[in-house]
Design a protein around this motif. Structure first.
Motif, PDB file in Angstrom:
ATOM      1  N   UNK A  46       0.831  -1.213   0.000  1.00 41.35           N
ATOM      2  CA  UNK A  46       0.000   0.000   0.000  1.00 41.35           C
ATOM      3  C   UNK A  46       0.858   1.253   0.000  1.00 41.35           C
ATOM      4  N   UNK A  47       0.426   2.247  -0.747  1.00 37.69           N
ATOM      5  CA  UNK A  47       1.022   3.591  -0.845  1.00 37.69           C
ATOM      6  C   UNK A  47       2.324   3.640  -1.641  1.00 37.69           C
ATOM      7  N   UNK A  48       2.774   2.502  -2.197  1.00 37.42           N
ATOM      8  CA  UNK A  48       3.948   2.543  -3.075  1.00 37.42           C
ATOM      9  C   UNK A  48       3.490   2.977  -4.467  1.00 37.42           C
ATOM     10  N   UNK A  49       4.456   3.227  -5.345  1.00 36.10           N
ATOM     11  CA  UNK A  49       4.045   3.685  -6.692  1.00 36.10           C
ATOM     12  C   UNK A  49       3.278   2.582  -7.428  1.00 36.10           C
ATOM     13  N   UNK A  50       3.580   1.323  -7.113  1.00 37.57           N
ATOM     14  CA  UNK A  50       2.837   0.215  -7.741  1.00 37.57           C
ATOM     15  C   UNK A  50       1.372   0.243  -7.293  1.00 37.57           C
ATOM     16  N   UNK A  51       1.168   0.485  -5.992  1.00 38.05           N
ATOM     17  CA  UNK A  51      -0.204   0.549  -5.473  1.00 38.05           C
ATOM     18  C   UNK A  51      -0.963   1.687  -6.161  1.00 38.05           C
ATOM     19  N   UNK A 107      -7.862   4.602  15.032  1.00 34.98           N
ATOM     20  CA  UNK A 107      -7.212   5.155  16.222  1.00 34.98           C
ATOM     21  C   UNK A 107      -6.983   6.645  15.955  1.00 34.98           C
ATOM     22  N   UNK A 108      -7.253   7.492  16.958  1.00 30.76           N
ATOM     23  CA  UNK A 108      -7.145   8.937  16.739  1.00 30.76           C
ATOM     24  C   UNK A 108      -5.731   9.431  16.495  1.00 30.76           C
ATOM     25  N   UNK A 109      -4.770   8.773  17.123  1.00 26.78           N
ATOM     26  CA  UNK A 109      -3.382   9.230  17.046  1.00 26.78           C
ATOM     27  C   UNK A 109      -2.736   8.816  15.719  1.00 26.78           C
ATOM     28  N   UNK A 110      -2.362   9.785  14.873  1.00 25.62           N
ATOM     29  CA  UNK A 110      -1.781   9.414  13.566  1.00 25.62           C
ATOM     30  C   UNK A 110      -0.459   8.661  13.689  1.00 25.62           C
ATOM     31  N   UNK A 111       0.223   8.835  14.816  1.00 24.87           N
ATOM     32  CA  UNK A 111       1.502   8.138  15.009  1.00 24.87           C
ATOM     33  C   UNK A 111       1.324   6.619  14.971  1.00 24.87           C
ATOM     34  N   UNK A 112       0.143   6.179  15.377  1.00 24.46           N
ATOM     35  CA  UNK A 112      -0.171   4.746  15.382  1.00 24.46           C
ATOM     36  C   UNK A 112       0.000   4.155  13.989  1.00 24.46           C
ATOM     37  N   UNK A 113      -0.201   4.989  12.970  1.00 21.97           N
ATOM     38  CA  UNK A 113      -0.185   4.498  11.587  1.00 21.97           C
ATOM     39  C   UNK A 113       1.113   4.815  10.844  1.00 21.97           C
ATOM     40  N   UNK A 114       2.110   5.375  11.564  1.00 19.01           N
ATOM     41  CA  UNK A 114       3.360   5.727  10.871  1.00 19.01           C
ATOM     42  C   UNK A 114       4.002   4.463  10.318  1.00 19.01           C
ATOM     43  N   UNK A 115       4.501   4.536   9.081  1.00 19.77           N
ATOM     44  CA  UNK A 115       5.073   3.347   8.447  1.00 19.77           C
ATOM     45  C   UNK A 115       6.514   3.147   8.878  1.00 19.77           C
ATOM     46  N   UNK A 116       7.009   1.926   8.635  1.00 22.23           N
ATOM     47  CA  UNK A 116       8.350   1.602   9.127  1.00 22.23           C
ATOM     48  C   UNK A 116       9.431   2.469   8.467  1.00 22.23           C
ATOM     49  N   UNK A 117       9.153   2.992   7.267  1.00 24.24           N
ATOM     50  CA  UNK A 117      10.147   3.878   6.639  1.00 24.24           C
ATOM     51  C   UNK A 117      10.016   5.313   7.135  1.00 24.24           C
ATOM     52  N   UNK A 176       0.742  11.832   4.931  1.00 26.94           N
ATOM     53  CA  UNK A 176       1.375  11.819   3.602  1.00 26.94           C
ATOM     54  C   UNK A 176       0.826  10.671   2.761  1.00 26.94           C
ATOM     55  N   UNK A 177       0.737   9.496   3.382  1.00 26.58           N
ATOM     56  CA  UNK A 177       0.260   8.307   2.649  1.00 26.58           C
ATOM     57  C   UNK A 177      -1.133   8.545   2.074  1.00 26.58           C
ATOM     58  N   UNK A 178      -2.034   9.022   2.916  1.00 25.45           N
ATOM     59  CA  UNK A 178      -3.414   9.201   2.461  1.00 25.45           C
ATOM     60  C   UNK A 178      -3.507  10.298   1.401  1.00 25.45           C
ATOM     61  N   UNK A 179      -2.712  11.370   1.582  1.00 26.71           N
ATOM     62  CA  UNK A 179      -2.750  12.463   0.599  1.00 26.71           C
ATOM     63  C   UNK A 179      -2.338  11.940  -0.785  1.00 26.71           C
ATOM     64  N   UNK A 180      -1.380  11.015  -0.814  1.00 30.85           N
ATOM     65  CA  UNK A 180      -0.900  10.462  -2.095  1.00 30.85           C
ATOM     66  C   UNK A 180      -2.003   9.749  -2.876  1.00 30.85           C
ATOM     67  N   UNK A 181      -2.960   9.183  -2.152  1.00 35.02           N
ATOM     68  CA  UNK A 181      -3.993   8.394  -2.849  1.00 35.02           C
ATOM     69  C   UNK A 181      -5.344   9.119  -2.880  1.00 35.02           C
ATOM     70  N   UNK A 182      -5.313  10.409  -2.556  1.00 36.82           N
ATOM     71  CA  UNK A 182      -6.548  11.188  -2.652  1.00 36.82           C
ATOM     72  C   UNK A 182      -7.370  11.196  -1.374  1.00 36.82           C
ATOM     73  N   UNK A 183      -6.798  10.688  -0.286  1.00 34.32           N
ATOM     74  CA  UNK A 183      -7.494  10.715   0.998  1.00 34.32           C
ATOM     75  C   UNK A 183      -7.110  11.944   1.801  1.00 34.32           C
TER      76      UNK A 183
END
Ligand SMILES: [Zn+2]
Length: 427
Positions: free
Chosen positions: A36-41, A145-155, A161-168
């Motif tokens: 998810x969220x890679x250029x392939x996705x 979960x309300x805290x966005x840190x919960x969803x931070x990716x390993x990179x 940023x992730x959601x903005x890339x896909x129109x969210x």
């Protein structure tokens, strides 16, 4: 044969869509990497969106980045929805998730080319990031979960940023929540990701529900001491205690009537030295079943046994709950509809439990949910070898199409609109 049963999906079109999507993120070994969220996705999302539009659907992207294709119905109001995901694990296959999304588009293609609309609108949904954060379906169920840190990716990339890339849009994530008055029922077609259907030779799995899960961390504290000079009776051996607990977990799962599974797959020992009596052990338990009551009873028994083992071994225990996911039962009405469809189409079927999580697990928390499984060769998935034959994919999609036609009547507000639809087909 009734007019309804005469409708069927175009299997070669469905399977060529599956093959075409598998080109995006294709691995040398034949699998697919489309995290998810890679250029392939992103590329895959664009392609699927274009297919939705070509099939006559309007497409919108919600705040969680879910792509929602909608084929209008004869009346306003709640839709019948289907869908799944197109992201994969880092080394995945062609079918996990993809089949459900592309079959959902194929169902709409068939209706449209036959000049048909159902009473309900049909939505085909691509859920965001099923393989990791599961944020798409959770947002739809209003369970993020309300805290966005919960969803931070390993990179290190943020969810914003992730959601903005896909129109969210993370700041509007609450707006992605849906209600039963918008989605009357949700049916997900998916590959089994297990070996039951292959071993029984059945064509279709009618899913009874998706298991709930508890994950517990257990710390056993004893006393580290010299392996030579500490007499056996004077030891507080944390590993001896933990070993008995591991066996107790297994015994409980084996001997309690039911279909529960329990696993200890993680264990660490301190100081982990050959010549030292172990002073501390940590292990983790994974417990799953379709019945929340049974899960709670198993946990209560487990804790009692652990306490008895701890006192017999002069050790101390500390238990922490790491995860709790409630089971989701499939609506009996939808299970029955799938069974009737299988009987009408001459597909052998079997009721089974999903032991893996799916987008339907979250959607089933706010509206009626059902799942249709088709076999995975060798029970393999999340691997390059994942395989479901073109014929099996087509059978699954036909079961989905016919289930939708049946649910359209079952969930209709009034009357049997299908009589009128038959008139349209005859034109
Ligand atoms: Zn999946």
């Amino acid at each position: 044969m009734t007019v309804r049963l005469a409708l069927s999906v175009n299997g070669s079109r469905l399977n060529s869509s599956i093959a075409q999507l598998a080109q995006i993120g294709k691995l040398p070994g034949g699998g697919v990497s489309r995290v998810a969220f890679t250029k392939e996705d992103l590329l895959a999302r664009k392609l699927v969106e274009s297919w939705m539009r070509e099939a006559g659907m309007t497409v919108r992207i919600d705040a969680a980045g879910n792509t929602i294709g909608r084929y209008p119905g004869l009346r306003e109001g709640a839709a019948l929805a289907t869908g799944s995901h197109i992201d994969t694990v880092p080394t995945g296959g062609h079918f996990d998730g993809v089949l459900g999304v592309l079959a959902g588009i194929e169902v709409v293609r068939v209706l449209r080319e036959n000049g048909l609309r159902l009473e309900h609108a049909i939505e085909t949904i691509v859920f965001t990031d099923e393989e990791s954060t599961v944020i798409g379906c959770k947002a739809m169920a209003g369970n993020t979960v309300n805290n966005p840190e919960y969803y931070r990716r390993s990179d290190g990339t943020s969810i914003q940023t992730c959601l903005a890339q896909i129109g969210g849009d993370w700041s509007k994530i609450a707006e992605a929540k849906r209600h039963p008055k918008e989605i009357a029922a949700f049916v997900e077609l998916h590959v089994e990701q297990g070996g039951v259907l292959e071993s029984t030779g059945d064509c279709i799995g009618v899913v009874k529900g998706i298991v709930g899960q508890y994950r517990l961390g257990v710390r056993v504290t004893g006393s580290p001491n010299h392996a030579g000079s500490t007499p056996m009776h004077a030891r507080k051996d944390a590993l001896v205690a933990a070993s008995q607990m591991v066996l107790a977990v297994n015994k409980l799962a084996v001997e309690t009537p039911g279909e529960q599974v329990a696993t200890v797959g993680y264990l660490t020992v301190w100081p982990n030295a050959t010549n030292t009596v172990p002073g501390k052990v940590e292990f983790k338990i994974d417990l799953r079943d379709l019945s929340e009551t049974n899960l709670e009873q198993l946990l209560a028994k487990m804790k009692l046994e652990f306490q008895a083992i701890a006192s017999a071994t002069q050790t101390e225990i500390e238990i922490t709950q790491l995860l709790h996911v409630q089971p989701t039962l499939a609506a009996p009405k939808i299970q029955n509809a799938i069974v009737e469809v299988c009987q009408e189409l001459g597909f052998s079927y079997r009721h089974l439990i999903s032991r893996a999580g799916h987008d339907a697990q979250e959607i089933g928390r706010f509206t009626d949910m059902g799942m249709i499984f088709v076999a995975s060769r060798g029970g393999i998935s999340h691997a390059e070898d994942e395989y479901t034959s073109p014929e099996q994919c087509t059978q699954g999609a036909n079961a989905l199409l016919q289930t939708f036609l049946k649910l359209d009547r079952l969930y209709a507000a009034k009357g049997d609109r299908f009589i009128e639809l038959q008139g349209i087909i005859k034109m």
